[in-house]
Each structure stands twice: as C-alpha cells, then as structure tokens.
Scaffold this motif. Structure first.
Motif, PDB file in Angstrom:
ATOM      1  N   ALA A 218       0.835  -1.205   0.000  1.00 13.12           N
ATOM      2  CA  ALA A 218       0.000   0.000   0.000  1.00 13.12           C
ATOM      3  C   ALA A 218       0.869   1.253   0.000  1.00 13.12           C
ATOM      4  O   ALA A 218       2.062   1.214   0.356  1.00 13.12           O
ATOM      5  CB  ALA A 218      -0.923  -0.006   1.216  1.00 13.12           C
ATOM      6  N   GLY A 219       0.266   2.366  -0.389  1.00 11.76           N
ATOM      7  CA  GLY A 219       1.011   3.605  -0.557  1.00 11.76           C
ATOM      8  C   GLY A 219       1.802   4.031   0.659  1.00 11.76           C
ATOM      9  O   GLY A 219       2.944   4.486   0.547  1.00 11.76           O
ATOM     10  N   GLU A 220       1.223   3.868   1.852  1.00  8.92           N
ATOM     11  CA  GLU A 220       1.906   4.322   3.063  1.00  8.92           C
ATOM     12  C   GLU A 220       3.107   3.454   3.422  1.00  8.92           C
ATOM     13  O   GLU A 220       3.918   3.829   4.281  1.00  8.92           O
ATOM     14  CB  GLU A 220       0.933   4.357   4.242  1.00  8.92           C
ATOM     15  N   LYS A 221       3.251   2.282   2.756  1.00  4.53           N
ATOM     16  CA  LYS A 221       4.396   1.419   3.006  1.00  4.53           C
ATOM     17  C   LYS A 221       5.390   1.396   1.837  1.00  4.53           C
ATOM     18  O   LYS A 221       6.328   0.609   1.840  1.00  4.53           O
ATOM     19  CB  LYS A 221       3.921  -0.004   3.309  1.00  4.53           C
ATOM     20  N   GLN A 222       5.190   2.262   0.868  1.00  2.00           N
ATOM     21  CA  GLN A 222       6.120   2.383  -0.259  1.00  2.00           C
ATOM     22  C   GLN A 222       7.271   3.289   0.187  1.00  2.00           C
ATOM     23  O   GLN A 222       7.432   4.430  -0.236  1.00  2.00           O
ATOM     24  CB  GLN A 222       5.377   2.917  -1.480  1.00  2.00           C
ATOM     25  N   TYR A 223       8.082   2.710   1.059  1.00  2.00           N
ATOM     26  CA  TYR A 223       9.017   3.517   1.844  1.00  2.00           C
ATOM     27  C   TYR A 223      10.104   4.190   1.019  1.00  2.00           C
ATOM     28  O   TYR A 223      10.506   5.315   1.314  1.00  2.00           O
ATOM     29  CB  TYR A 223       9.669   2.649   2.926  1.00  2.00           C
ATOM     30  N   LEU A 224      10.608   3.511   0.005  1.00  4.12           N
ATOM     31  CA  LEU A 224      11.729   4.080  -0.737  1.00  4.12           C
ATOM     32  C   LEU A 224      11.351   5.405  -1.410  1.00  4.12           C
ATOM     33  O   LEU A 224      12.040   6.416  -1.207  1.00  4.12           O
ATOM     34  CB  LEU A 224      12.267   3.067  -1.748  1.00  4.12           C
ATOM     35  N   PRO A 225      10.271   5.475  -2.217  1.00  8.77           N
ATOM     36  CA  PRO A 225       9.921   6.781  -2.783  1.00  8.77           C
ATOM     37  C   PRO A 225       9.510   7.805  -1.734  1.00  8.77           C
ATOM     38  O   PRO A 225       9.760   9.005  -1.898  1.00  8.77           O
ATOM     39  CB  PRO A 225       8.776   6.457  -3.747  1.00  8.77           C
ATOM     40  N   ILE A 226       8.887   7.352  -0.657  1.00  4.80           N
ATOM     41  CA  ILE A 226       8.519   8.278   0.418  1.00  4.80           C
ATOM     42  C   ILE A 226       9.756   8.954   0.988  1.00  4.80           C
ATOM     43  O   ILE A 226       9.814  10.182   1.148  1.00  4.80           O
ATOM     44  CB  ILE A 226       7.743   7.535   1.524  1.00  4.80           C
ATOM     45  N   GLU A 227      10.782   8.152   1.283  1.00  4.01           N
ATOM     46  CA  GLU A 227      11.999   8.697   1.876  1.00  4.01           C
ATOM     47  C   GLU A 227      12.796   9.519   0.861  1.00  4.01           C
ATOM     48  O   GLU A 227      13.442  10.512   1.227  1.00  4.01           O
ATOM     49  CB  GLU A 227      12.862   7.563   2.439  1.00  4.01           C
ATOM     50  N   MET A 228      12.764   9.120  -0.405  1.00  2.00           N
ATOM     51  CA  MET A 228      13.480   9.895  -1.413  1.00  2.00           C
ATOM     52  C   MET A 228      12.843  11.269  -1.601  1.00  2.00           C
ATOM     53  O   MET A 228      13.555  12.270  -1.835  1.00  2.00           O
ATOM     54  CB  MET A 228      13.511   9.126  -2.741  1.00  2.00           C
ATOM     55  N   LYS A 229      11.532  11.347  -1.492  1.00  2.00           N
ATOM     56  CA  LYS A 229      10.890  12.662  -1.576  1.00  2.00           C
ATOM     57  C   LYS A 229      11.267  13.528  -0.376  1.00  2.00           C
ATOM     58  O   LYS A 229      11.484  14.735  -0.507  1.00  2.00           O
ATOM     59  CB  LYS A 229       9.377  12.499  -1.690  1.00  2.00           C
ATOM     60  N   LYS A 230      11.385  12.900   0.798  1.00  2.00           N
ATOM     61  CA  LYS A 230      11.837  13.650   1.980  1.00  2.00           C
ATOM     62  C   LYS A 230      13.256  14.194   1.765  1.00  2.00           C
ATOM     63  O   LYS A 230      13.613  15.237   2.301  1.00  2.00           O
ATOM     64  CB  LYS A 230      11.819  12.751   3.212  1.00  2.00           C
ATOM     65  N   ALA A 231      14.049  13.454   0.986  1.00  2.00           N
ATOM     66  CA  ALA A 231      15.428  13.871   0.721  1.00  2.00           C
ATOM     67  C   ALA A 231      15.506  14.939  -0.369  1.00  2.00           C
ATOM     68  O   ALA A 231      16.602  15.390  -0.706  1.00  2.00           O
ATOM     69  CB  ALA A 231      16.260  12.665   0.316  1.00  2.00           C
ATOM     70  N   GLY A 232      14.352  15.314  -0.925  1.00  2.00           N
ATOM     71  CA  GLY A 232      14.344  16.392  -1.905  1.00  2.00           C
ATOM     72  C   GLY A 232      14.327  15.949  -3.345  1.00  2.00           C
ATOM     73  O   GLY A 232      14.622  16.745  -4.243  1.00  2.00           O
ATOM     74  N   TYR A 233      13.975  14.680  -3.621  1.00  2.00           N
ATOM     75  CA  TYR A 233      13.995  14.142  -4.977  1.00  2.00           C
ATOM     76  C   TYR A 233      12.606  14.147  -5.615  1.00  2.00           C
ATOM     77  O   TYR A 233      11.589  13.970  -4.936  1.00  2.00           O
ATOM     78  CB  TYR A 233      14.520  12.704  -4.966  1.00  2.00           C
ATOM     79  N   GLU A 234      12.593  14.328  -6.933  1.00  2.00           N
ATOM     80  CA  GLU A 234      11.403  14.055  -7.724  1.00  2.00           C
ATOM     81  C   GLU A 234      11.434  12.575  -8.082  1.00  2.00           C
ATOM     82  O   GLU A 234      12.465  12.069  -8.556  1.00  2.00           O
ATOM     83  CB  GLU A 234      11.380  14.906  -8.994  1.00  2.00           C
ATOM     84  N   THR A 235      10.332  11.865  -7.886  1.00  2.00           N
ATOM     85  CA  THR A 235      10.330  10.411  -8.027  1.00  2.00           C
ATOM     86  C   THR A 235       9.410   9.959  -9.151  1.00  2.00           C
ATOM     87  O   THR A 235       8.353  10.546  -9.391  1.00  2.00           O
ATOM     88  CB  THR A 235       9.885   9.740  -6.711  1.00  2.00           C
ATOM     89  N   ALA A 236       9.830   8.890  -9.830  1.00  2.00           N
ATOM     90  CA  ALA A 236       9.018   8.331 -10.909  1.00  2.00           C
ATOM     91  C   ALA A 236       9.302   6.848 -11.029  1.00  2.00           C
ATOM     92  O   ALA A 236      10.414   6.385 -10.736  1.00  2.00           O
ATOM     93  CB  ALA A 236       9.324   9.030 -12.235  1.00  2.00           C
ATOM     94  N   ILE A 237       8.297   6.098 -11.470  1.00  2.00           N
ATOM     95  CA  ILE A 237       8.468   4.680 -11.779  1.00  2.00           C
ATOM     96  C   ILE A 237       7.783   4.404 -13.106  1.00  2.00           C
ATOM     97  O   ILE A 237       6.651   4.825 -13.342  1.00  2.00           O
ATOM     98  CB  ILE A 237       7.930   3.764 -10.659  1.00  2.00           C
ATOM     99  N   VAL A 238       8.491   3.692 -13.988  1.00  2.00           N
ATOM    100  CA  VAL A 238       7.995   3.372 -15.326  1.00  2.00           C
ATOM    101  C   VAL A 238       8.253   1.899 -15.593  1.00  2.00           C
ATOM    102  O   VAL A 238       9.371   1.415 -15.409  1.00  2.00           O
ATOM    103  CB  VAL A 238       8.693   4.233 -16.396  1.00  2.00           C
TER     104      VAL A 238
END
Length: 542
Positions: free
Chosen positions: A115-135
C-alpha cells in the motif's frame, strides 16, 4: 576439512552482526561538494540471470549478450555476491521497496501488495528532496501512489502493445493508457520522454523497470535471427542430475519425486516442460528433445535480453544528450536470477545460485577507479538503504537492510553480514518447487526444504490444464522435509549434497545456529503460522 579451514569458518559465522536499524535523521538536500545530490537512475529487469551478462563471465559470456551493460560495468563497479531473499517477482520487489524481509513487509508470494503508506523508498526519497518516478513493471497490486509520476503495467503486463496505468486525472485502476510496440521499447520511450520534459529543478529518482526477460519470452521482430547459427553452451547436468544431487526432499526416498519436483527443459516433468511450450516432437529421443528445447529456450531468453541491453544504451545516450550523464548515478539490477537448464530446471524460485543471484552494477561519478569488483555479501533488503545513502539520507529504523555505499567508494563497511537469509514460501505452486529456506555464505549453502505450504493452496492455471488433460489432480500434498549442504569452494555448480558427510558436521552446526539467529533477528519466525513453527521446531531439534 583441515583445522585452518574449520577455524576460519567458525570465525566467519561467529562475527557479530550489528543491528541494521538506525535512528532516522532528515538530511536536507544541498549542493556542497561533501553532500552533493546526484540524480539516480535505477534500472531493473525481470529474471535477468547474472550468467547471461558478459561481465559476470558465466558460460554464456562468450556469446557477448550484453555489450552495453558490460560497458557500464567497465566504467563503474560490479558486485559479484548479491542475492535475493525470496526469488519471485512480487516478494523481491516488495523487499526492494521497503528494505524489509517478506514476513515483515507482508508480501510472501504473488498474492501480496504494498500500500502507498508502506512504499518507503519513494517516500523517503521525496523527503530527501527528490522528484520520483516509476515506469514499467510494478507487480505489487496497489497503486504506486508514493511516486510523483508513474506509468506501470497492470500485473504482469503484455510484451506487445502493452496497456499501462498512468498517474493523471483518472483514478486507479481505471487510468488505462494503450500503446503500440514491444514493451521494452515503449517503457524506454516513456522514461526518455519523462527525462526530457521534466520541469522540476530537484534531482530525480527514476525507477525504470523492464518486463523483459520474464517468460514466456517474446522479443521484438528485429531480433528474430539473433543467434540463429550459434550453439548455446549447456550446463553440466542438463541431461540428468548426478546421484549426489538433492535429497529425499527434492528426489523422494526412492527417486519417486524426480518427475514431479521442478518444471523442466526435458521430458522429465510431464506436467510442464519447455519442450511442450516450443512444440518439440515428443517422439524424439530424450537427449535430442532436451537439446532442441534447451536451444530454443535460451535463444528466446537472450533475444529478449538483447532488447533490454539495446534500450539501456538509448537511456544512457539520452542522459548524455540532455547534459545529465555526469550528474547521474546509474544502477542496474534484476529482481532475481533465472534457471537456464541447470539441474534441468526452468524459472526461478529455487535457492540455487542461478536463481538467487542478482546482477548489480553501479556507475557513480565519484568512483575514482573504474572497472572495480566487490565480493561483499549483499541482499535486496540492502537496496533501499543503499539508494537512500546515495541521496545522503540515513536508513530509517524500520528497514532491515544496510547501506553499502562505502564499499562503492573504496571502504568496506564494518561488521557486515557473513550469511544471507533466503526463503521461498509457495509450496509446489506454478513450477512444482517445494517450500524451503536457507543460508548462503561465500563458502557454503545450507538448505532446509520443509515441504509444506504456510496457507491453504488453490489450483493454479497450470494445475487446471493438467487436470483437464489427464483427469488427475496434481499432487499438492506435503513432500518430505530434508536438509542439504553444498560446499561452494569445491562445488560451485551445486551438484554434491554433503549434508551427511561427517567432515561437515561442525559447519552444519554453525550454519544452523546462524539460520535460527537470523530468523529471529529479521522477524521470520512464523508467529502467525503455527503449523510452520512446529515443522521448524521439530526439524531443527533433530
């Protein structure tokens, strides 16, 4: 075993394994030389075995299957001892996304999702200031809502003219977009478009995930004649396993399970084998049938991989054209390996090295000496901590893996693991692989086949086909429990089970103790599955 070897092993297995949990601290993105934030392009294929990549120097390397990946390795670092913790698509991807073993993240088999709240890697990368994408391939059921942008295949997806679910105005799962072409090309087109049209001034984290080369292999027509006139090298035991391979857990007490356990290349498994898929004449001799099925199997696989390798070249060229290459870390891996006829097996799932080894190649702008290799014992719980560390962010306490960024930059991390934990949960579904667990060290592999499923089974698609064809229900009963040990120093092909060899009893004792310790440390003790607990308790006490 001599005294020196035994003492070295004891020291190896007794080395303290420090906790991989650290208190999370927020790191704000900066542009100083010490904490520069690079873009991160994470490229992952599906079932790409290390032996099908030239730089890993397996039996297929002479065919030059991956020149672009080899070039990437020559410019960066190649990791030789990276292993999956559960060799099947959804569980491996869940572990990569969460930094957690299967029992903690809740995805033990193909029925699980994150579930979205457990998708930890993109969550933490956004906290680090990154724009995130998955394709590309997602295969985790729930919407990848933690990413700023996504365009992902529904489920397994199709090779040709695939549909995608795309972040936009329509709600999941009705946000379908159609496409034309081969999935490897379309996925790469999408990533290139996203890279070129990005508006943000943030660094990017892009997970570019091919469907290929997952079976059944389908490749772009431009590869139809690739390897036509080439004979593919064969594994040592394609035409028959030696008597020293396996145990009653995988052979039966009188070899009665040999024709049932593990789907095959040859005629051995009548329920599912690759000769059937390629419509090889069943009237051929066993050897000729196996030869033709194997050649077709691996050529189809390598043709599909050719499309992956060529599209990686397109991605890298785009980074150069857009002025991004010198400021981008590139990671290449696969969600697991693939059995390519070793022991006459197909697919993954097994703990054999061909199935559990994950290729892992990193091109980092700060690597001072290119073309380096590492033998650090890594598994996929470490991927999320590693990527976060690349972004200058500490590992959250809820992740069970550890970062190995220091290895990349020339300093081996302290108190690193000496054994990697493995478990395959899905007993005899899909490919007739019995449920098992084990440890992989640099020198040994200990395996416990516990021979039962953690929950009630239902017929799969292939079971129903078998029932319709023969009128018989597939055998879904428990198989014998059993232990196996392989000495990887003298037996890298894993052909000789030495579990009952008295010379290895002290090794077995140490490895069992480590297996129990890691199961406890990583929440793999089956607290919700009492039948499993009893099997493990009974077997470990004997």
């Amino acid at each position: 075993m001599n005294k020196y070897t035994y003492l070295s092993l004891v020291a190896l297995l007794s080395a303290p394994l420090v906790s991989c949990s650290v208190v999370e601290t927020k790191t704000e993105p900066t542009r100083s030389a010490a904490t520069k934030q690079y873009n991160i392009l994470y490229i992952m294929s599906d079932d790409h075995a290390a032996q099908a990549i030239g730089t890993y120097q397996g039996r297929l390397a002479k065919l030059n299957p991956t020149p672009n990946l080899d070039k990437l390795g020559n410019e960066g670092m190649v990791f030789d001892n990276v292993f999956v913790t559960n060799s099947i698509c959804s569980p491996s991807r869940a572990t990569i996304l969460t930094g957690q073993y299967s029992q903690t993240n809740g995805v033990q088999d193909l029925k699980g999702g994150v579930a979205g709240e457990k998708q930890y890697l993109p969550i933490e990368m956004k906290k680090a200031g990154y724009e995130t994408a998955i394709v590309g391939k997602w295969h985790l059921k729930k919407e990848p809502s933690a990413f700023d942008f996504y365009q992902v295949l529904p489920g397994q997806g199709k090779y040709f003219d695939p549909e995608f679910r795309v972040r936009g105005d329509e709600a999941w799962p009705n946000n379908i977009k159609t496409s034309i072409g081969h999935s490897s090309d379309v996925i790469t087109d999408t990533s290139i478009k996203w890279l070129k049209n990005r508006k943000s001034d943030k660094p990017f984290f892009l997970m570019h995930q091919f469907k290929a080369p997952h079976d059944y292999f389908q490749y772009a027509t431009r590869y139809n004649h690739y390897l036509d006139d080439v004979e593919i090298p064969e594994p040592a035991d394609l035409y028959g396993i030696p008597d020293t391979f396996g145990s009653p857990a995988t052979r039966g007490h009188n070899d009665e399970l040999i024709r049932e356990i593990g789907t095959s290349i040859s005629k051995r498994n009548p329920r599912r084998n690759y000769g059937q898929h390629y419509k090889i004449d069943p009237n051929l001799s066993d050897k000729e049938y196996t030869y033709q099925a194997y050649q077709a199997y691996v050529k189809g696989y390598l043709r599909t991989i050719k499309g992956v390798d060529d599209n990686i070249a397109r991605l890298i060229q785009t980074l150069k054209d857009e002025g991004l290459y010198e400021n981008t870390i590139i990671v290449y891996t696969s969600d697991q390996g693939m059995m390519l006829g070793e022991h006459d097996y197909q697919d993954k799932r097994w703990i054999w090295d061909e199935s559990i080894q994950m290729p892992f190649i990193v091109k980092h702008p700060e690597i001072e000496k290119s073309g380096q290799r590492s033998d650090l014992l890594i598994n996929n719980t470490d991927f999320a901590p590693f990527i976060l560390d690349l972004a200058n962010k500490k590992t959250p306490s809820y992740m069970q893996g550890r970062s190995f960024k220091s290895e990349l930059l020339g300093e081996t991390p302290d108190n690193w693991r000496t054994a990697s934990l493995y478990r395959y949960w899905t007993h005899r579904m899909y490919h007739d692989v019995p449920a098992h667990t084990g440890l992989r060290t640099k020198e040994f592999k200990l395996i416990f086949f516990y021979g039962d499923n953690y929950r009630d089974e239902q017929f799969t698609y292939y079971d129903k086909k078998w029932l319709a064809k023969t009128g018989k229900q597939p055998n879904k009963v428990a198989t014998p429990a059993g232990w196996e040990l392989y000495d990887l120093r003298s037996d890298p092909n894993e052909l000789h089970n030495v579990y009952n060899d008295k010379r290895y009893q002290s090794v077995i004792k140490e490895l069992k103790q480590e297996l129990v310790a890691q199961r406890k440390r990583y929440n793999e003790t089956d607290v919700n599955y009492p039948r499993m607990q009893k099997i493990f308790q009974d077997s470990f006490n004997n």
